[in-house]
Write a protein that holds these residues in place. Structure first.
Motif, PDB file in Angstrom:
ATOM      1  N   ARG A   1       0.399  20.115  24.085  1.00 47.85           N
ATOM      2  CA  ARG A   1      -0.227  19.629  25.326  1.00 47.85           C
ATOM      3  C   ARG A   1       0.629  18.580  26.022  1.00 47.85           C
ATOM      4  O   ARG A   1       0.170  17.511  26.394  1.00 47.85           O
TER       5      ARG A   1
ATOM      6  N   GLU B   1      -1.498  26.456  28.745  1.00 51.27           N
ATOM      7  CA  GLU B   1      -1.235  25.178  28.076  1.00 51.27           C
ATOM      8  C   GLU B   1       0.253  24.862  28.140  1.00 51.27           C
ATOM      9  O   GLU B   1       1.083  25.757  28.112  1.00 51.27           O
TER      10      GLU B   1
ATOM     11  N   SER C   1       2.097  23.970  25.759  1.00 51.86           N
ATOM     12  CA  SER C   1       2.112  23.872  24.301  1.00 51.86           C
ATOM     13  C   SER C   1       2.896  25.018  23.696  1.00 51.86           C
ATOM     14  O   SER C   1       2.763  26.159  24.127  1.00 51.86           O
TER      15      SER C   1
ATOM     16  N   ARG D   1      -3.690  16.024  13.972  1.00 52.05           N
ATOM     17  CA  ARG D   1      -3.230  17.165  14.771  1.00 52.05           C
ATOM     18  C   ARG D   1      -3.871  18.467  14.297  1.00 52.05           C
ATOM     19  O   ARG D   1      -4.332  19.274  15.102  1.00 52.05           O
TER      20      ARG D   1
ATOM     21  N   ILE E   1      -6.199  18.324  17.819  1.00 50.83           N
ATOM     22  CA  ILE E   1      -5.566  18.976  18.968  1.00 50.83           C
ATOM     23  C   ILE E   1      -5.240  20.448  18.711  1.00 50.83           C
ATOM     24  O   ILE E   1      -5.438  21.291  19.580  1.00 50.83           O
TER      25      ILE E   1
ATOM     26  N   SER F   1      -8.362  22.637  18.988  1.00 50.15           N
ATOM     27  CA  SER F   1      -8.703  22.868  20.388  1.00 50.15           C
ATOM     28  C   SER F   1      -7.714  23.818  21.064  1.00 50.15           C
ATOM     29  O   SER F   1      -8.108  24.737  21.785  1.00 50.15           O
ATOM     30  N   MET F   2      -6.408  23.612  20.830  1.00 49.36           N
ATOM     31  CA  MET F   2      -5.382  24.472  21.440  1.00 49.36           C
ATOM     32  C   MET F   2      -5.522  25.923  21.004  1.00 49.36           C
ATOM     33  O   MET F   2      -5.440  26.838  21.819  1.00 49.36           O
TER      34      MET F   2
ATOM     35  N   GLY G   1      -9.121  24.962  27.735  1.00 50.82           N
ATOM     36  CA  GLY G   1      -8.563  23.615  27.844  1.00 50.82           C
ATOM     37  C   GLY G   1      -8.983  22.711  26.697  1.00 50.82           C
ATOM     38  O   GLY G   1      -9.253  23.175  25.595  1.00 50.82           O
ATOM     39  N   GLU G   2      -9.054  21.416  26.966  1.00 56.32           N
ATOM     40  CA  GLU G   2      -9.358  20.439  25.932  1.00 56.32           C
ATOM     41  C   GLU G   2     -10.782  20.552  25.402  1.00 56.32           C
ATOM     42  O   GLU G   2     -11.098  20.037  24.335  1.00 56.32           O
TER      43      GLU G   2
ATOM     44  N   ASP H   1     -13.143  25.008  21.522  1.00 59.37           N
ATOM     45  CA  ASP H   1     -13.402  24.802  20.099  1.00 59.37           C
ATOM     46  C   ASP H   1     -13.865  26.133  19.502  1.00 59.37           C
ATOM     47  O   ASP H   1     -14.045  27.117  20.222  1.00 59.37           O
TER      48      ASP H   1
END
Length: 196
Positions: free
Chosen positions: A32, A74, A76, A116, A120, A123-124, A153-154, A157
């Motif tokens: 991100r 993303e 990412s 992480r 994150i 979520s990613m 997005g963020e 889940d």
């Protein structure tokens, strides 16, 4: 599904990351918009990844280590500990495998990756539509299987979680595998974490 040869560069950080020279013994990920560099994994980590990989039938599944993933929408490019996808789902050239081609991603938690891996990346991977994410935590001696990704997005889940303690069998329905965790070694819980 077609191969991703080059992803459009949308920001200067992505350009910088593409050209980054990572010192030997380290790996780097773009998460991100942040570049995260970490030392190579330890023996316990590698043993767990090897055990998981050996239990997934090679004939049907590709089991890739050190494979970068492209997450649509993303900035990412994570490099999970193990990427599992059906043979033929993504056979083209290129450095990145698009997340929608993946069936399962595996991360083995280390003392520096706890936040992480549980935060994150959870979520990613959900935002990327990865159907299943397996977190293996040798400090807490458990596996957490996350399925049914939702939202973008963020806020993304997984809707479903299943916890398995080391020594028990973790059912990976999406692969048709009963994962034996009895030989997974543990690490001292150096810093207390409250996840999952």
């Amino acid at each position: 599904m077609t191969a991703v040869d080059e992803r459009p560069i949308t920001s200067s950080i992505a350009t910088f990351f593409e050209d980054l020279e990572v010192p030997e013994g380290y790996k780097a990920e773009l998460l991100r918009g942040d570049i995260v560099m970490m030392a190579g994994p330890d023996r316990v980590h590698n043993g767990i990844v090897e055990s998981v990989q050996d239990q997934i039938p090679r004939k049907r599944w590709r089991r890739l280590q050190t494979q970068d993933i492209a997450i649509p929408g993303e900035t990412s490019e994570p490099q999970p500990d193990l990427v599992v996808l059906a043979r033929g789902a993504e056979d083209g050239p290129g450095r990145l495998i698009p997340a929608p081609a993946v069936t399962l991603l595996v991360e083995v938690v280390s003392k520096t990756s706890v936040d992480r891996d549980y935060g994150i990346k959870r979520s990613m991977y959900a935002a990327g539509g990865v159907p299943a994410y397996l977190i293996i935590d040798p400090m807490a001696a458990l596996c957490l299987l996350l399925t049914e990704p939702a939202r973008k997005g963020e806020a993304a889940d997984y809707r479903t979680t299943r916890t398995t303690k080391f020594g028990e069998t973790a059912t990976l329905e999406m692969l048709g595998v009963e994962l034996d965790t009895s030989d997974f070694e543990t690490l001292p819980d150096i810093r207390r974490h409250y996840r999952p």
